[in-house]
Design a protein around this motif. Structure first.
Motif, PDB file in Angstrom:
ATOM      1  N   GLY A  61       1.046  -1.141  -0.212  1.00 18.79           N
ATOM      2  CA  GLY A  61       0.157   0.169  -0.074  1.00 18.79           C
ATOM      3  C   GLY A  61       1.052   1.243  -0.003  1.00 18.79           C
ATOM      4  O   GLY A  61       1.952   1.325  -0.312  1.00 18.79           O
ATOM      5  N   ASN A 101      -3.170   4.706   5.512  1.00 17.42           N
ATOM      6  CA  ASN A 101      -2.674   3.445   5.503  1.00 17.42           C
ATOM      7  C   ASN A 101      -2.430   2.535   6.462  1.00 17.42           C
ATOM      8  O   ASN A 101      -2.420   1.590   6.833  1.00 17.42           O
ATOM      9  N   LYS A 108      -4.302  -0.550  -0.451  1.00 17.53           N
ATOM     10  CA  LYS A 108      -3.511  -1.356  -0.821  1.00 17.53           C
ATOM     11  C   LYS A 108      -2.922  -0.994  -2.341  1.00 17.53           C
ATOM     12  O   LYS A 108      -3.608  -0.142  -3.078  1.00 17.53           O
ATOM     13  N   TYR A 109      -2.001  -2.001  -2.828  1.00 16.24           N
ATOM     14  CA  TYR A 109      -1.445  -1.604  -4.190  1.00 16.24           C
ATOM     15  C   TYR A 109      -2.474  -2.152  -5.308  1.00 16.24           C
ATOM     16  O   TYR A 109      -2.808  -3.192  -5.205  1.00 16.24           O
ATOM     17  N   ASP A 143     -11.833  -0.030   1.303  1.00  9.65           N
ATOM     18  CA  ASP A 143     -10.418  -0.376   0.373  1.00  9.65           C
ATOM     19  C   ASP A 143     -10.504   0.664  -0.728  1.00  9.65           C
ATOM     20  O   ASP A 143     -11.502   0.978  -1.696  1.00  9.65           O
ATOM     21  N   PRO A 145      -7.500   0.768  -3.803  1.00  7.94           N
ATOM     22  CA  PRO A 145      -6.419   0.458  -4.335  1.00  7.94           C
ATOM     23  C   PRO A 145      -5.829   1.619  -5.200  1.00  7.94           C
ATOM     24  O   PRO A 145      -6.438   2.641  -5.754  1.00  7.94           O
TER      25      PRO A 145
END
Length: 204
Positions: A61, A101, A108-109, A143, A145
């Motif tokens: 992340g 984060n 997240k990535y 979430d 990304p």
């Protein structure tokens, strides 16, 4: 171009990393080349927080990495905002998302988004309401990304919107469509950024 060391960096400097053979640099570099994008040798992007740390979207992340330690073997081309206040605003926005984060673990990535960005056109920047709604969702723990260059574009467009500037004027592309190569093309020769120099691997 001028060779830069860590002490030369300023908050908000955009760091474009020359792609390595590590994952996920390999598929990004290959995809950009297959898509005929210029600057396909660039595989990652980050934002300088100060003269020591880069904030970037990576496997775990949004993270902060020490440029003279963890990232010492990376080579970068550095672009600097002509408006220092905008740069400081972008660095502060990146730090806010880093803190979120670290506390919530919800940024997240986005590997799938990174690959889609290479072939997905350009899109348009978010509106002020879009930024507010997304930030509300992030702060609520939803979430979200991010991939590396998306994070840089999002943070700069958000900082511009907060300072009364047009996000579209800073980067005329949707953050979700900005591969490292596309980001580079949006920095080169544009009125809001200038090339500050380069950082060689191992020389900090």
């Amino acid at each position: 171009m001028k060779q830069l060391l860590c002490r030369d960096l300023r908050p908000g400097d955009v760091l474009l990393k020359m792609a390595t053979n590590s994952f996920p640099n390999r598929p990004i570099r290959l995809g950009q080349r297959l898509a005929g994008q210029p600057n396909a040798f660039l595989g990652h992007a980050a934002i300088a927080l100060d003269t020591q740390f880069a904030i970037e979207a990576q496997a775990h992340g949004i993270t902060a990495n020490h440029l003279a330690m963890k990232d010492k073997d990376c080579g970068y081309i550095v672009y600097r905002p002509n408006n220092a206040s905008l740069g400081r605003g972008a660095a502060a926005a990146a730090k806010l998302l880093l803190d979120v984060n670290q506390r919530q673990g919800n940024l997240k990535y986005g590997a799938g988004g990174a690959l889609k960005s290479i072939f997905g056109g350009s899109g348009t920047a978010k509106s002020g309401g879009d930024f507010d709604a997304l930030l509300d969702r992030i702060l609520a723990g939803r979430d979200q990304p991010f991939f590396c260059s998306q994070f840089v574009v999002y943070v700069y467009q958000w900082a511009a919107e907060q300072s009364g500037m047009s996000p579209q004027a800073i980067f005329s592309v949707s953050d979700a469509k900005a591969s490292p190569s596309v980001l580079a093309s949006k920095l080169v020769g544009k009125p809001h950024f200038a090339q500050a120099g380069y950082m060689l691997p191992g020389e900090r």
